[in-house]
Enzyme design. Structure first.
Site, PDB file in Angstrom:
ATOM      1  N   HIS A   1       4.298  51.146 100.333  1.00  0.00           N
ATOM      2  CA  HIS A   1       3.180  50.505  99.125  1.00  0.00           C
ATOM      3  C   HIS A   1       1.826  50.583  99.426  1.00  0.00           C
ATOM      4  O   HIS A   1       1.821  50.757  98.761  1.00  0.00           O
ATOM      5  CB  HIS A   1       4.121  48.508  99.358  1.00  0.00           C
ATOM      6  CG  HIS A   1       3.362  47.998  97.751  1.00  0.00           C
ATOM      7  ND1 HIS A   1       3.583  47.497  96.739  1.00  0.00           N
ATOM      8  CD2 HIS A   1       2.134  48.183  98.154  1.00  0.00           C
ATOM      9  CE1 HIS A   1       2.753  46.910  96.656  1.00  0.00           C
ATOM     10  NE2 HIS A   1       1.524  46.670  96.816  1.00  0.00           N
ATOM     11  N   GLU A   2       2.053  49.917 100.658  1.00  0.00           N
ATOM     12  CA  GLU A   2       0.596  49.454 101.401  1.00  0.00           C
ATOM     13  C   GLU A   2      -0.686  51.390 101.005  1.00  0.00           C
ATOM     14  O   GLU A   2      -1.407  51.456 100.905  1.00  0.00           O
ATOM     15  CB  GLU A   2       0.076  49.313 102.597  1.00  0.00           C
ATOM     16  CG  GLU A   2       0.004  47.764 102.542  1.00  0.00           C
ATOM     17  CD  GLU A   2       0.068  47.066 101.357  1.00  0.00           C
ATOM     18  OE1 GLU A   2      -1.585  47.296 100.838  1.00  0.00           O
ATOM     19  OE2 GLU A   2       0.959  45.786 100.946  1.00  0.00           O
TER      20      GLU A   2
HETATM   21 ZN   LIG Z   1      -0.244  45.871  96.419  1.00  0.00          ZN
END
Ligand SMILES: [Zn+2]
Length: 670
Positions: A459-460
């Site tokens: 995600h990051e």
């Molecule tokens: Zn996010």
């Protein structure tokens, strides 16, 4: 004094930065910027090169000075640094308000638009449109008295929001529950019980003492066999800061005031209500579109949610109250799916996951990711990587800071270290910070991740790619800057999808002892957790989103908030788990009353739809299909906030966003 925060090097001089450098550096840059702005406006400069570029340069300089400060405050905190950091916040707010409410500057931007718009490239036009919009939203055009009123409203809003937060915090902290009979603790995880034991001891009492923090609340509702205990925690949690508790922490009046202040501010700058004001900076066009979106999704998810609840009640053998649902769900999930996150850790050693993640990005976007040593970092655990193009040219870079440690804020995030800028007078490549809080390695053994943590890393990194692969030359619309709130999670949630795929699994998993990748049948079980009770979870999010949006769209000074009535209507329309009449969830709904999600809570679902739909293109053509990946790169990742978010999506997907892929992903498709 030689101030490392004012150096013009391409990366921060972390080892030289001290708390005493912070305020002088910020004051100096703000003063210089103010003088430069005054000179600029007095000189009669006009046009893109005369006005916009110098302002972009000034903002870039300020962002670069401030970025390492904000970052260190989050990852290497100290009392001295926090004091310096806090001392700068009002200086920065005042400066930004001054710029946003400067009518001469606004007129200069308007003049650029009036005279040069047709000759500018799309990102430049978008930058101008955003800037003029933001001037308007800040009340730049108001006559002095109304401008003053707008400023008062903003200040009062800030205070009232902070007070709302404090009330929730104080009401939460004031509640405790002692336990003397060990039988009442049946089912609770050992770590939670141990913490309650220590809490009791430090309060000089026998037995166990539970506070009402989120981990305790979650643990009790999910695991406690004592129905009475669960009901008590549920009641305490859902009546926090309401009229049912202590009067000094009751948020009832603040909710009315916050909605009234926002409504008045929105009307002052020309909107019908705060929902319209909120949408002025978002991808969704108007309140009708958001309401239609939420209701349509609710209609599609509700049958599954009703089915799931009926199934759960059959499993439990009784009608369930709100405080029973989590407990029985956990048992059903365990019985049906038989997969435990903890048991999967040995398959995901961090170095292996990282190598696999980089391999995925390299394969998709034709880039190379290489560690570079000898970089000035603020902690020995932090690493630095370059992103190179296929021909070896540097494209950007990132600091990777993955382990939990004292003085570091919890959670995971991506932030800007340096924004991309490329003008005649200044240039810099984008640099990101990627931060997580994984368990540190112990001795020779690397950090072992749960699959959930693997998703967090993906995600990051998705946010990071959005920032680092941008081709936009102007900082205020490069990377994630200028991307609407309801679209900014598209690249991050999109990236998560890869970590669920069997094509990717051999790249990111390898057992710590045997080296073998996660078995396919285990992956199948893991994948099944994704859709477990997805209907119930969806309608719960939709209930919050609809409540938030309707409160802000329907408020009038004559009628007030109609909080209780609106809540009842929304539940009737959407919810499947019956909330008891005493539930006062809104009184602690910090996202919308004290966070940034006012009339914006729908963004979570909105971005989920976009990311699932975008990933659908990869499912159709193969997850590593080069042509699809290059299209995603060219239409979305490289374009940052430099173009309309919907247009970008349509260019990539060849059509408007659709709900189907998300429903399919959650196992809710018809
Ligand atoms: Zn996010």
């Amino acid at each position: 004094m030689d101030n490392p925060l004012l150096h013009d090097a391409s990366l921060p001089a972390f080892s030289a930065i001290r708390p005493e450098h912070v305020e002088p550096a910020v004051r100096e840059v703000l003063d210089e910027n103010r003088r430069a702005l005054a000179r600029l406006l007095a000189s009669g400069a006009t046009g893109w090169n005369g006005i916009v570029e110098p302002i972009e340069r000034m903002q870039h300089r300020l962002a670069r000075t401030w970025s390492p400060v904000g970052h260190l405050n989050g990852v290497a905190n100290s009392d001295e640094l926090r004091t310096s950091y806090n001392a700068c916040l009002p200086l920065l707010t005042a400066y930004h308000t001054e710029l946003a409410q400067n009518p001469e500057l606004c007129a200069a931007y308007q003049q650029v638009k009036d005279t040069q718009y047709a000759q500018l490239e799309p990102a430049q036009r978008k930058l101008l449109d955003n800037a003029l919009r933001d001037f308007r939203l800040s009340g730049v055009a108001l006559e002095p008295q109304r401008k003053q009123r707008f400023r008062e409203l903003m200040e009062r809003l800030a205070t009232a929001q902070a007070k709302f937060d404090e009330n929730v915090l104080d009401a939460t902290n004031a509640w405790t529950r002692g336990v003397d009979d060990e039988a009442e603790l049946a089912g609770l995880p050992a770590a939670v019980v141990a913490r309650a034991r220590a809490e009791a001891a430090s309060n000089g009492r026998d037995g166990w003492l539970f506070t009402l923090d989120a981990p305790n609340y979650q643990a009790v509702l999910t695991h406690a066999e004592s129905r009475g205990l669960r009901q008590e925690f549920y009641t305490a949690w859902t009546t926090r800061a309401s009229e049912q508790g202590a009067a000094q922490w009751d948020n009832s009046a603040l909710i009315e005031e916050l909605l009234a202040l926002r409504h008045e501010a929105a009307q002052l700058v020309g909107f019908g209500n705060f929902a319209e004001y909120s949408l002025a900076t978002k991808m969704a066009r108007d309140p009708a579109e958001v309401l239609q979106f939420l209701r349509r999704l609710a209609r599609l998810c509700r049958p599954a949610a009703l089915r799931e609840l009926a199934e759960l009640e059959a499993f439990a053998g009784s009608r369930l109250e709100a405080w029973d649902v989590g407990f029985h769900s956990e048992r059903l999930k365990h019985e049906r799916l038989a997969v435990s996150e903890e048991e999967l850790r040995p398959y995901f050693p961090l170095p292996r996951v990282l190598q696999g993640l980089f391999a995925v990005a390299q394969r998709l976007y034709g880039i190379r990711i290489e560690a570079r040593t000898g970089i000035d970092v603020y902690h020995p655990d932090v690493a630095y990587y370059d992103i190179l193009d296929a021909d070896g040219a540097r494209r950007g870079g990132f600091f990777l800071d993955l382990y939990a440690r004292p003085k570091k804020r919890g959670g995971a995030w991506m932030d800007e270290c340096v924004g991309r800028i490329r003008l005649d007078s200044a240039s810099a490549l984008p640099v990101a910070y990627l931060v997580c809080n994984f368990t540190p390695p112990s001795g020779e053994r690397p950090s072992l991740l749960t699959h959930h943590e693997v998703l967090t890393l993906f995600h990051e990194f998705g946010h990071g790619l959005h920032h680092m692969l941008t081709r936009v030359d102007f900082p205020s619309v490069a990377g994630i800057n200028g991307v609407p709130w309801d679209a900014v999670e598209l690249p991050s949630q999109f990236m998560e999808n890869f970590a669920w795929r069997e094509e990717v699994l051999p790249l990111i998993s390898g057992h710590i002892e045997s080296g073998e990748s996660l078995p396919l049948d285990t992956l199948r079980k893991l994948q099944a957790t994704r859709s477990f009770q997805a209907g119930m979870q969806s309608v719960r999010q939709l209930e919050f989103a609809l409540l938030d949006f309707r409160l802000h769209a329907e408020f009038t000074p004559q009628r007030g908030s109609r909080l209780a009535a609106t809540m009842a209507e929304v539940r009737e329309e959407v919810a499947v788990v019956r909330a008891p009449p005493f539930n006062r969830f809104a009184h602690s709904f910090q996202h919308i009353f004290s966070g940034g999600y006012a009339a914006g809570y729908y963004s979570y679902k909105w971005a989920e739809v976009l990311s699932a739909d975008a990933f659908g293109a990869f499912e159709e053509s193969g997850v590593f299909d080069a042509a699809t990946a290059r299209r995603f790169l060219g239409s979305i990742l490289e374009r940052g906030g430099g173009r309309d978010a919907l247009e970008a999506f349509v260019e990539f997907r060849g059509r408007q966003p659709e709900l189907e892929p998300l429903l399919r992903q959650l196992g809710l498709a018809a």
